[in-house]
Design an enzyme around this catalytic site. Structure first.
Site, mmCIF file in Angstrom:
data_model
loop_
_atom_site.group_PDB
_atom_site.id
_atom_site.type_symbol
_atom_site.label_atom_id
_atom_site.label_comp_id
_atom_site.label_asym_id
_atom_site.label_seq_id
_atom_site.Cartn_x
_atom_site.Cartn_y
_atom_site.Cartn_z
ATOM 1 N N ASP A 118 -7.687 -7.694 1.271
ATOM 2 C CA ASP A 118 -6.770 -7.616 2.358
ATOM 3 C C ASP A 118 -7.646 -7.107 3.644
ATOM 4 O O ASP A 118 -8.534 -6.392 3.395
ATOM 5 C CB ASP A 118 -5.635 -6.892 1.957
ATOM 6 C CG ASP A 118 -5.856 -5.404 2.319
ATOM 7 O OD1 ASP A 118 -5.282 -4.858 3.501
ATOM 8 O OD2 ASP A 118 -6.392 -4.492 1.471
ATOM 9 N N HIS A 128 -4.708 -20.605 12.671
ATOM 10 C CA HIS A 128 -6.045 -20.784 12.370
ATOM 11 C C HIS A 128 -6.784 -19.991 11.464
ATOM 12 O O HIS A 128 -7.330 -20.186 10.541
ATOM 13 C CB HIS A 128 -7.019 -21.384 13.398
ATOM 14 C CG HIS A 128 -8.175 -21.574 13.239
ATOM 15 N ND1 HIS A 128 -8.845 -22.677 12.563
ATOM 16 C CD2 HIS A 128 -9.418 -20.625 13.339
ATOM 17 C CE1 HIS A 128 -10.174 -22.558 12.281
ATOM 18 N NE2 HIS A 128 -10.517 -21.274 12.890
ATOM 19 N N CYS A 137 -5.960 -26.824 9.371
ATOM 20 C CA CYS A 137 -4.836 -26.428 10.064
ATOM 21 C C CYS A 137 -3.800 -26.771 10.884
ATOM 22 O O CYS A 137 -4.492 -27.772 11.605
ATOM 23 C CB CYS A 137 -5.047 -24.872 10.368
ATOM 24 S SG CYS A 137 -5.680 -24.637 11.957
ATOM 25 N N ASP A 186 0.878 -1.263 -0.087
ATOM 26 C CA ASP A 186 0.221 0.046 0.065
ATOM 27 C C ASP A 186 0.836 1.275 0.100
ATOM 28 O O ASP A 186 2.247 1.297 0.417
ATOM 29 C CB ASP A 186 -0.732 -0.040 1.269
ATOM 30 C CG ASP A 186 -1.940 1.059 1.241
ATOM 31 O OD1 ASP A 186 -2.295 1.539 0.378
ATOM 32 O OD2 ASP A 186 -2.737 1.207 2.192
ATOM 33 N N SER A 187 0.460 2.423 -0.631
ATOM 34 C CA SER A 187 1.106 3.523 -0.568
ATOM 35 C C SER A 187 1.446 4.268 0.793
ATOM 36 O O SER A 187 2.317 5.128 0.886
ATOM 37 C CB SER A 187 0.507 4.616 -1.650
ATOM 38 O OG SER A 187 -0.692 5.247 -0.704
ATOM 39 N N GLY A 188 0.819 3.820 1.675
ATOM 40 C CA GLY A 188 0.879 4.806 3.121
ATOM 41 C C GLY A 188 -0.141 5.844 3.174
ATOM 42 O O GLY A 188 -0.053 6.394 4.375
ATOM 43 N N GLY A 189 -0.836 6.085 2.263
ATOM 44 C CA GLY A 189 -1.544 7.176 2.252
ATOM 45 C C GLY A 189 -2.685 7.149 3.317
ATOM 46 O O GLY A 189 -3.033 7.911 4.119
ATOM 47 N N GLN A 191 -11.458 6.832 -5.665
ATOM 48 C CA GLN A 191 -12.126 7.401 -4.119
ATOM 49 C C GLN A 191 -13.300 7.857 -4.575
ATOM 50 O O GLN A 191 -14.172 7.630 -5.525
ATOM 51 C CB GLN A 191 -11.055 8.451 -3.654
ATOM 52 C CG GLN A 191 -9.831 7.801 -3.093
ATOM 53 C CD GLN A 191 -9.870 6.959 -1.721
ATOM 54 O OE1 GLN A 191 -10.893 7.149 -1.386
ATOM 55 N NE2 GLN A 191 -8.832 6.308 -1.503
ATOM 56 N N CYS A 207 -11.696 -27.588 9.462
ATOM 57 C CA CYS A 207 -10.465 -26.929 9.081
ATOM 58 C C CYS A 207 -9.234 -27.910 9.190
ATOM 59 O O CYS A 207 -9.211 -28.806 9.919
ATOM 60 C CB CYS A 207 -10.153 -25.896 10.121
ATOM 61 S SG CYS A 207 -8.634 -24.964 9.910
ATOM 62 N N GLY A 216 -11.108 3.891 0.236
ATOM 63 C CA GLY A 216 -11.886 4.862 0.994
ATOM 64 C C GLY A 216 -13.263 4.068 1.375
ATOM 65 O O GLY A 216 -14.228 4.727 1.899
ATOM 66 N N CYS A 275 -6.186 -26.876 14.453
ATOM 67 C CA CYS A 275 -7.142 -27.766 14.567
ATOM 68 C C CYS A 275 -6.848 -29.290 14.564
ATOM 69 O O CYS A 275 -7.466 -30.046 14.998
ATOM 70 C CB CYS A 275 -8.032 -27.489 13.255
ATOM 71 S SG CYS A 275 -8.846 -25.968 13.662
ATOM 72 N N ASP A 277 -2.532 8.438 -2.578
ATOM 73 C CA ASP A 277 -3.901 8.703 -2.611
ATOM 74 C C ASP A 277 -4.359 9.756 -1.408
ATOM 75 O O ASP A 277 -3.695 9.508 -0.514
ATOM 76 C CB ASP A 277 -4.862 7.693 -3.325
ATOM 77 C CG ASP A 277 -4.831 6.835 -1.850
ATOM 78 O OD1 ASP A 277 -3.855 6.459 -1.125
ATOM 79 O OD2 ASP A 277 -5.843 6.227 -1.624
#
Length: 378
Positions: free
Chosen positions: A273, A342, A313, A90-93, A196, A311, A223, A316, A154
């Site tokens: 994400d 998990h 994992c 991500d840009s950090g904006g 946006q 699951c 946004g 589990c 952005d």
């Protein structure tokens, strides 16, 4: 090296592949958040056991710590953290603006933000020092980081926000995207545009149209998931997706819950994400195919069941709810680690099942079954 291939559609849900220099990503995909060069509470091997395809890093945090001199010395983030799979940054904006109201860990400095046409001046949330991000610098930072997919700087306004502020964010984001595209070198990294417009339909349409006109490698919807009601998020996502081209990946930033993901896949989104699986795991909320589980609850004290019988994992397969409840209530770090393993695997499994249902032309039925199972058992 970057390419997107649309394999199949089931309604609006899309099955696809993203090709990067660090591997192929099957979409729809959920990307675990590794803000500071690590996904919290798990080692690399533990993370790989959950079968992620790509992880996130964050430009703002990596710029402040460890710093660009360190990442340049190590040849980028992949080598620094010994990670062979793709990385998106991500840009950090968002962090620049979201951390403006927070104090640093010592409580001595309040982060501040000054927005100009040239860029954004901000105080570090760590030590109060001043820094200045321009669209060009953010691209340069991400070139040093060496991520496969990068985001432009952005303006990400909070919710609620006035129409005037939302319009200003749209216009600045477009102008900054133009500068970002000019600054980017032809280095194999994919640069996405960010749409946006807050919850204003006409602004979302304007932002989407102008961003698509710039012919980016992919398109992010920004946004949203910033405090607005879910129905507004879905409505704005629908508005934007209808404008985005079919031959490019679509990324809904910062989203979200399993329900958010399923609804957004149904609208044609490919990438997601969120910190939710890892943050919730550290707080004792675990995801199952039958709803969320508060592992600290007394009812699990004598339970020899796994978190989720569906699951596969490590957690589990090896530990009971009763044992995990004990670890969490005793505030043992191991509990957080096992819970994180998990939750990350749950999200990976969810995406695997979504992709399989689209491939087999039964996504609509999958969605119905998901809600039925979650509603039946809490």
């Amino acid at each position: 090296m970057f390419k997107f291939e649309l394999i199949k559609k089931d309604g609006n849900a899309r099955l696809g592949r993203i090709f990067t220099s660090h591997g192929v990503i099957e979409t729809p995909v959920f990307m675990p958040v590794g803000t500071q060069g690590t996904v919290k509470a798990v080692t690399k091997d533990q993370l790989l056991s959950t079968k992620p395809q790509i992880i996130l890093g964050n430009t703002y945090h990596l710029y402040l710590r460890p710093g660009m001199d360190v990442l340049k010395h190590f040849g980028g983030l992949h080598r620094f953290m010994n990670w062979e799979l793709p990385i998106l940054t991500d840009s950090g904006g968002f962090q620049v603006f979201s951390l403006a109201k927070e104090k640093n860990v010592q409580g001595k400095h309040k982060a501040e933000v000054i927005l100009t046409e040239e860029g954004v001046k901000f105080r570090s949330h760590l030590d109060g020092s001043w820094h200045f991000f321009t669209p060009e610098l953010v691209i340069q930072i991400q070139e040093i980081i060496g991520s496969d997919i990068i985001m432009p700087l952005d303006v990400c306004p909070p919710y609620p926000v006035s129409r005037t502020t939302a319009r200003d964010a749209v216009e600045k984001t477009i102008r900054w995207l133009e500068r970002s595209k000019k600054a980017k070198k032809d280095n194999g990294q994919a640069l996405f545009g960010i749409v946006q417009g807050s919850t204003y339909t006409d602004l979302r349409i304007e932002s989407a149209v102008k961003t698509v006109e710039m012919d980016m490698d992919g398109y992010s919807i920004g946004g949203l998931s910033v405090g607005e009601p879910a129905e507004f998020m879905y409505e704005m996502t629908q508005v934007v997706v209808e404008i985005l081209p079919e031959n490019k990946p679509r990324y809904l930033m910062g989203v979200g819950t399993p329900e958010n993901i399923i609804e957004s896949v149904d609208k044609g989104v490919d990438m997601f994400d969120c910190v939710m699986p890892t943050r919730n795991a550290r707080n004792g909320t675990l995801f199952t195919h039958y709803g969320r589980l508060n592992i600290k609850a007394a009812k699990h004290k004598l339970s020899d069941e796994p978190i989720d019988p569906d699951c596969d994992c490590y957690t589990c397969r090896n530990f009971s709810r009763g044992y995990l409840r004990h670890l969490y209530n005793a505030e043992e770090i191991t509990g957080m680690i096992l819970g994180t393993i998990h939750n990350l695997r749950y999200y990976s499994l969810l995406m695997e099942k979504i992709r399989k249902s689209i491939k087999e032309g039964r996504f609509s039925q999958f969605k119905k079954d998901f809600y039925h199972n979650v509603d039946v058992v809490k």
